[in-house]
Motif scaffolding. Structure first.
Motif, mmCIF file in Angstrom:
data_model
loop_
_atom_site.group_PDB
_atom_site.id
_atom_site.type_symbol
_atom_site.label_atom_id
_atom_site.label_comp_id
_atom_site.label_asym_id
_atom_site.label_seq_id
_atom_site.Cartn_x
_atom_site.Cartn_y
_atom_site.Cartn_z
ATOM 1 N N LEU A 2 15.431 -13.093 14.642
ATOM 2 C CA LEU A 2 15.329 -14.066 15.733
ATOM 3 C C LEU A 2 15.873 -15.404 15.258
ATOM 4 O O LEU A 2 15.452 -15.885 14.193
ATOM 5 N N GLU A 3 16.811 -15.986 16.011
ATOM 6 C CA GLU A 3 17.347 -17.303 15.660
ATOM 7 C C GLU A 3 17.883 -17.337 14.234
ATOM 8 O O GLU A 3 17.796 -18.359 13.556
ATOM 9 N N GLY A 4 18.388 -16.191 13.750
ATOM 10 C CA GLY A 4 18.947 -16.152 12.393
ATOM 11 C C GLY A 4 17.888 -16.073 11.313
ATOM 12 O O GLY A 4 18.198 -16.169 10.132
ATOM 13 N N LEU A 5 16.636 -15.876 11.705
ATOM 14 C CA LEU A 5 15.560 -15.682 10.719
ATOM 15 C C LEU A 5 15.162 -14.208 10.709
ATOM 16 O O LEU A 5 14.970 -13.604 11.774
ATOM 17 N N ASP A 6 15.066 -13.633 9.514
ATOM 18 C CA ASP A 6 14.664 -12.239 9.386
ATOM 19 C C ASP A 6 13.144 -12.158 9.312
ATOM 20 O O ASP A 6 12.533 -12.709 8.399
ATOM 21 N N VAL A 7 12.544 -11.494 10.288
ATOM 22 C CA VAL A 7 11.088 -11.354 10.362
ATOM 23 C C VAL A 7 10.712 -9.949 9.888
ATOM 24 O O VAL A 7 11.138 -8.960 10.479
ATOM 25 N N ALA A 8 9.940 -9.882 8.785
ATOM 26 C CA ALA A 8 9.497 -8.593 8.241
ATOM 27 C C ALA A 8 8.090 -8.292 8.758
ATOM 28 O O ALA A 8 7.216 -9.157 8.730
ATOM 29 N N TYR A 9 7.891 -7.077 9.273
ATOM 30 C CA TYR A 9 6.572 -6.721 9.820
ATOM 31 C C TYR A 9 6.327 -5.234 9.605
ATOM 32 O O TYR A 9 7.243 -4.467 9.315
ATOM 33 N N ARG A 10 5.049 -4.847 9.752
ATOM 34 C CA ARG A 10 4.695 -3.423 9.676
ATOM 35 C C ARG A 10 3.729 -3.103 10.808
ATOM 36 O O ARG A 10 3.128 -4.002 11.388
ATOM 37 N N ILE A 11 3.638 -1.835 11.133
ATOM 38 C CA ILE A 11 2.731 -1.396 12.194
ATOM 39 C C ILE A 11 1.769 -0.376 11.593
ATOM 40 O O ILE A 11 2.197 0.639 11.041
ATOM 41 N N THR A 12 0.468 -0.691 11.642
ATOM 42 C CA THR A 12 -0.515 0.227 11.048
ATOM 43 C C THR A 12 -0.671 1.454 11.933
ATOM 44 O O THR A 12 -0.234 1.459 13.095
ATOM 45 N N SER A 13 -1.332 2.462 11.392
ATOM 46 C CA SER A 13 -1.496 3.730 12.130
ATOM 47 C C SER A 13 -2.211 3.497 13.466
ATOM 48 O O SER A 13 -1.982 4.221 14.423
ATOM 49 N N ASN A 14 -3.053 2.451 13.559
ATOM 50 C CA ASN A 14 -3.706 2.166 14.848
ATOM 51 C C ASN A 14 -2.898 1.148 15.641
ATOM 52 O O ASN A 14 -3.454 0.387 16.437
ATOM 53 N N ASN A 53 -1.592 -1.730 14.970
ATOM 54 C CA ASN A 53 -1.729 -3.180 14.803
ATOM 55 C C ASN A 53 -0.499 -3.680 14.081
ATOM 56 O O ASN A 53 -0.122 -3.111 13.055
ATOM 57 N N VAL A 54 0.117 -4.720 14.616
ATOM 58 C CA VAL A 54 1.326 -5.279 13.982
ATOM 59 C C VAL A 54 0.910 -6.386 13.024
ATOM 60 O O VAL A 54 0.132 -7.268 13.401
ATOM 61 N N ILE A 55 1.349 -6.304 11.771
ATOM 62 C CA ILE A 55 1.127 -7.378 10.804
ATOM 63 C C ILE A 55 2.482 -7.954 10.420
ATOM 64 O O ILE A 55 3.349 -7.243 9.893
ATOM 65 N N VAL A 56 2.691 -9.246 10.743
ATOM 66 C CA VAL A 56 3.945 -9.917 10.407
ATOM 67 C C VAL A 56 3.824 -10.427 8.982
ATOM 68 O O VAL A 56 2.947 -11.239 8.680
ATOM 69 N N GLU A 57 4.689 -9.918 8.098
ATOM 70 C CA GLU A 57 4.542 -10.179 6.660
ATOM 71 C C GLU A 57 5.164 -11.507 6.246
ATOM 72 O O GLU A 57 4.514 -12.346 5.626
ATOM 73 N N SER A 58 6.461 -11.697 6.570
ATOM 74 C CA SER A 58 7.156 -12.901 6.071
ATOM 75 C C SER A 58 8.438 -13.161 6.856
ATOM 76 O O SER A 58 8.883 -12.313 7.647
ATOM 77 N N VAL A 59 9.015 -14.330 6.607
ATOM 78 C CA VAL A 59 10.273 -14.724 7.251
ATOM 79 C C VAL A 59 11.240 -15.175 6.167
ATOM 80 O O VAL A 59 10.839 -15.842 5.219
ATOM 81 N N GLU A 86 0.841 -1.213 0.000
ATOM 82 C CA GLU A 86 0.000 0.000 0.000
ATOM 83 C C GLU A 86 0.871 1.256 0.000
ATOM 84 O O GLU A 86 0.391 2.351 -0.226
ATOM 85 N N GLY A 87 2.166 1.065 0.306
ATOM 86 C CA GLY A 87 3.087 2.208 0.292
ATOM 87 C C GLY A 87 2.894 3.102 1.500
ATOM 88 O O GLY A 87 3.478 4.173 1.586
ATOM 89 N N ARG A 88 2.050 2.674 2.449
ATOM 90 C CA ARG A 88 1.800 3.533 3.588
ATOM 91 C C ARG A 88 2.676 3.156 4.785
ATOM 92 O O ARG A 88 3.373 3.992 5.340
ATOM 93 N N ASP A 89 2.682 1.868 5.128
ATOM 94 C CA ASP A 89 3.439 1.444 6.305
ATOM 95 C C ASP A 89 4.884 1.076 5.948
ATOM 96 O O ASP A 89 5.129 0.438 4.929
ATOM 97 N N ILE A 90 5.809 1.478 6.822
ATOM 98 C CA ILE A 90 7.209 1.083 6.665
ATOM 99 C C ILE A 90 7.346 -0.392 7.022
ATOM 100 O O ILE A 90 6.655 -0.878 7.917
ATOM 101 N N ILE A 91 8.185 -1.122 6.298
ATOM 102 C CA ILE A 91 8.475 -2.521 6.638
ATOM 103 C C ILE A 91 9.675 -2.536 7.581
ATOM 104 O O ILE A 91 10.753 -2.061 7.224
#
Lengths: 356, 356
Positions: free
Chosen positions: A331-343, A345-351, A321-326
């Motif tokens: 953790l444990e050598g895995l890169d966890v990508a997530y974003r935080i909405t304006s309210n 809420n954390v959405i975990v995108e991928s590993v 959406e181009g709105r939230d920063i990724i």
């Protein structure tokens, strides 16, 4: 007339003979004295040559000794200075932390707020015999005294404590940038970079302790472990300044996982399965949820969002959406990508698998 | 006839003259050659003497250099080894404790049980700017991370941690001599001799903190001071093994003061008045009462009494009745003599000025 010549001749003869004999004896005497003088000189020369030889030998020995000593000295001088050693105690780490937090980013700001945050405290068996851990398992918690080994100014600090640019006051997140004396905070930047934290003792196995609720980054050197004694360590009615509050740690509204996440985690898991502190992808997912339940972003990251995503960091990625920063968490050598909405809420995108 | 004699005479004369001349010339030649030879020798001797002199000078210089290098080397070699520095962090004490407890004997076994136990934590201003203490006064308590500097085995420990005779298990008073792994205890004899204690923050004055309730001996080097944060440091429901109990500290039945005591204290007080952490003899007496309210004797001292005063220590003094042993406690450089009756009543006998 004949008599006269005869006598004059004989006189001359006698004279000349006497003269001859005198000359001969004189020169003989002279030769004799010279011979003695010569012998003396020869003796002197021999003596001088002998002592000169000895002197050369002695000189060579001294030189050899001087060079050896100077070589050893150079070796020794490559060690730290005298005056430093006098005024400081060499502290050898007795253990190393093997933690689920691969980097400082995401490591909890205090102990026990992420119950599933696991670490294995592995003792150096050359310094610590396993028998020394007997009885520790009977305690619910233990203190860990460690070194802030990731402080970037450590080298300066070790080289010359009095010269190192120590900041007397540090910014306090809760005070939105206002400063406090460093000894009124738990800042890692201290004259003696020693950290103090508490953890839950899960189990003791041989020369290592399995801990949970840790706020320690992977690779942390440990100086000491002490049992937690409630009757000394838990102080009833201890008070803190008004500006020190738990809610300094911001709680997020919710943590959700995208379908992508489940897929990518199942994909990555085999890469870390064997050496992981977690038994299954499901357990690992709970860890992620616990870690992201707190807003782990730095003050600058948070304000950046408030300022409507001022794109200072060019390499900063944004969600579809181009709105939230990724944001990223390792953790444990895995890169966890997530974003935080304006309210919030954390959405975990991928590993993705990304060893340090 | 005359002619004949004339010729024979002249022959002889010629002969002798020739002979004389020959001799003279011969010896002249000889002298000449000798002279040259002598000059050569003299030259050689001078040369030899010169080079011998030079060789001596060189030798002396080498010797001087060798000795200097070896002296510097000795200095350098008195420092710890390289490999140790690589594996250990030099920790420079940032402060020193000025405590009422002049010796280990009598220093409380845990913090806060002797409320009037005062100490002044004095920072090294070359390492710690006073501004770094701003805000600390607003906390009720602080942690003190320090060095167990009175451990007798420290030198061995610093020189070679892996070789130092570390006892993996230590005797626990509560277990009457039974042993526990050292990490299950707060024993001062640890691979890293770092102590952790908490104290009440009374006030901050310039570059020093006035503390109370301390269990620190005078002269303790301090590595770090941290504010006590109840929400991280005070753990609800933390549990300890059955053998760890508060009543490990034995409480005495009563503490009384002999008339002698009052007299001797009034006498001694002026000697410490100026530099004392206590404002009056009365306040000091309360300190003594608080310290002796706990049985501060070592296990061996206690058992010795139980064994009906087995007189192993010949220099051990006894009270007038000859029944109770006279024990000593050093506070603020004053020696406090006391005894404990069979029903564990403490009677404080007298005070004498005895600086360490």
């Amino acid at each position: 007339m004949a008599n006269y010549t005869e006598t004059s001749y004989s006189k001359w003869l006698t004279l000349s003979i006497t003269l001859t004999l005198a000359t001969i004896s004189a020169s003989a005497a002279y030769m004799w004295s010279k011979r003695r003088e010569e012998n003396l000189n020869q003796k002197l020369i021999k003596e001088l040559q002998k002592s000169l030889e000895e002197s050369f030998k002695k000189c060579a020995a001294e030189r050899k000794g001087r060079i050896r000593a100077q070589q050893d000295l150079r070796k020794a001088m490559t060690q730290p200075k005298t005056d430093k050693m006098v005024t400081s105690y060499p502290m050898a780490p007795i253990a190393i932390i093997r933690s689920c937090f691969s980097t400082r980013n995401g490591t909890p700001r205090q102990p026990l707020i992420v119950p599933l945050a696991r670490a294995c405290l592995m003792f150096d068996t050359t310094l610590v015999p396993p028998a020394s851990l007997e009885g520790l398992e009977e305690y619910s918690h233990c203190w860990i005294i460690y070194v802030f080994h990731l402080n970037t100014d450590l080298d300066k600090l070790w080289k010359n404590p009095s010269r190192s640019k120590l900041k007397a006051k540090v910014r306090v997140p809760r005070l939105k940038g206002e400063k406090m004396g460093l000894f009124a905070t738990r800042s890692p930047h201290r004259p003696c970079p020693i950290g103090l934290t508490v953890a839950k003792v899960e189990s003791v196995q041989g020369n290592s302790i399995l801990l949970s609720g840790v706020d320690l980054v992977d690779g942390t050197p440990v100086l000491d472990v002490k049992p937690y004694l409630p009757y000394c360590d838990s102080i009833e009615g201890a008070t803190v300044p008004h500006w020190v509050k738990m809610d300094d740690l911001l709680v997020v509204a919710s943590v959700e996982f995208s379908e992508d996440f489940i897929a990518t985690l199942t994909e990555c898991w085999p890469a870390i399965d064997k050496k992981s502190l977690y038994t299954s992808p499901e357990e690992f997912q709970i860890l992620i949820k616990q870690v992201l339940s707190w807003d782990i972003r730095s003050l600058s990251q948070r304000t950046q969002v408030k300022e409507n995503c001022v794109r200072t960091e060019t390499e900063q990625a944004y969600s579809k959406e181009g709105r939230d920063i990724i944001y990223h968490l390792n953790l444990e050598g895995l890169d966890v990508a997530y974003r935080i909405t304006s309210n919030s809420n954390v959405i975990v995108e991928s590993v993705t698998f990304s060893p340090k």
